[in-house]
Write an enzyme that holds these catalytic residues in place. Structure first.
Site, mmCIF file in Angstrom:
data_model
loop_
_atom_site.group_PDB
_atom_site.id
_atom_site.type_symbol
_atom_site.label_atom_id
_atom_site.label_comp_id
_atom_site.label_asym_id
_atom_site.label_seq_id
_atom_site.Cartn_x
_atom_site.Cartn_y
_atom_site.Cartn_z
ATOM 1 N N LYS A 75 7.029 -1.009 1.408
ATOM 2 C CA LYS A 75 6.092 -2.135 1.358
ATOM 3 C C LYS A 75 6.398 -3.083 0.200
ATOM 4 O O LYS A 75 7.192 -2.788 -0.692
ATOM 5 C CB LYS A 75 4.650 -1.608 1.281
ATOM 6 N N ARG B 52 2.948 8.825 5.040
ATOM 7 C CA ARG B 52 3.427 8.033 6.188
ATOM 8 C C ARG B 52 4.668 7.241 5.776
ATOM 9 O O ARG B 52 4.584 6.385 4.883
ATOM 10 C CB ARG B 52 2.316 7.097 6.672
#
Length: 278
Positions: free
Chosen positions: A223, A257
């Protein structure tokens, strides 16, 4: 925790592999949009250590444009139908649409992962149906606004307290609607309506969410909180992803995740060993 007929222990962190069957996800858009590639990737992730596979048919990256209901169904349902019979893992459907949740569970999904925390029209009812009739848990995530607008004004006084308060309210509403407390998972929503500083405040204090006595899902993989800090493009964020995953695992996160399953599984094994020694 029970996922349909599968029981998963969270005595140690579990790895969730990301399987985006989309053309425009921020990291792997288009790579697994064909069903054969998606199925092959699911098998690779399970063999590499994933006990969860999270299937998404609509990108939720900042600024993403929503897709139609039918398009999302066309992307995810054939993949779930095939993978649910072939792959030894919890199959999660990453969606906020009620009908996608329902059809995915009918097709074989054993978990719902909703970035909007069941706030979209009909989503709470769909999750209650899945929980009651199929013993399917739901992960509720913190996000301000929607993917199109979540980064417009992400400032707040205390992000950790803000997210805790959000979960207090949403958990109460979910339980009052008919979902068992034990059928909920919480996700602080790294990157969803947060500044760089807020993301790292959440990561530093992720253990605070253990007060809910629910599994915590941590999703930092590739991210912008990594890219913007390290000045790295999406394809060069492996070290940062492993670092944040390791910190989350050491701090009590139950589900990590990730895109890079093998490398993260290795890191989690080291965390597990560290926690076992005197």
């Amino acid at each position: 925790m029970i996922f349909k007929t599968r029981e998963v222990s969270f005595d140690s962190p579990q790895v969730m592999g990301i399987l985006n069957v989309t053309p425009d996800s921020f990291s792997d858009g288009g790579k697994f949009a064909q069903i054969e590639r998606a199925i092959s990737q699911a098998h690779k992730m399970v063999n590499a250590g994933a006990s969860f596979i999270d299937i998404g048919g609509e990108s939720t990256r900042p600024g993403a444009t929503p897709v139609s209901l039918q398009e999302e169904l066309d992307r995810v349902i054939p993949v779930i139908e095939k993978i649910s019979t072939d792959v030894d893992a919890v199959i999660s459907i990453d969606t906020y649409k009620a009908q996608v949740m329902t059809e995915a569970v009918k097709a074989g999904a054993t978990m719902i992962n909703d970035v909007k925390a069941l706030r979209d029209q009909g989503a709470l009812d769909a999750a209650v149906w899945a929980a009651k009739t199929h013993s399917v848990p739901t992960c509720i995530m913190h996000m301000r606004g929607s993917p199109e607008s979540m980064q417009d004004s992400p400032e707040c006084n205390d992000i950790v307290e803000d997210v805790i308060h959000f979960f207090e309210q949403r958990i109460k509403e979910c339980v009052n609607a008919g979902i068992l407390y034990s059928q909920l998972i919480i996700d602080p929503g790294f990157g969803f309506g947060k500044t760089l500083e807020q993301n790292y405040q959440l990561l530093k204090h992720i253990s605070d969410f253990s007060q809910f006595d629910l599994p915590v899902l941590s999703g930092t993989s590739r991210k912008s909180m990594i890219g913007n800090l390290l000045n790295k493009e999406v394809g060069d964020r492996l070290a940062g992803s492993i670092s944040t995953a390791t910190i989350a695992a050491l701090s009590g996160a139950s589900i990590i995740r990730v895109h890079d399953v093998e490398e993260t599984s290795d890191a989690v094994k080291i965390v597990n060993k560290l926690q076992m020694v005197e």
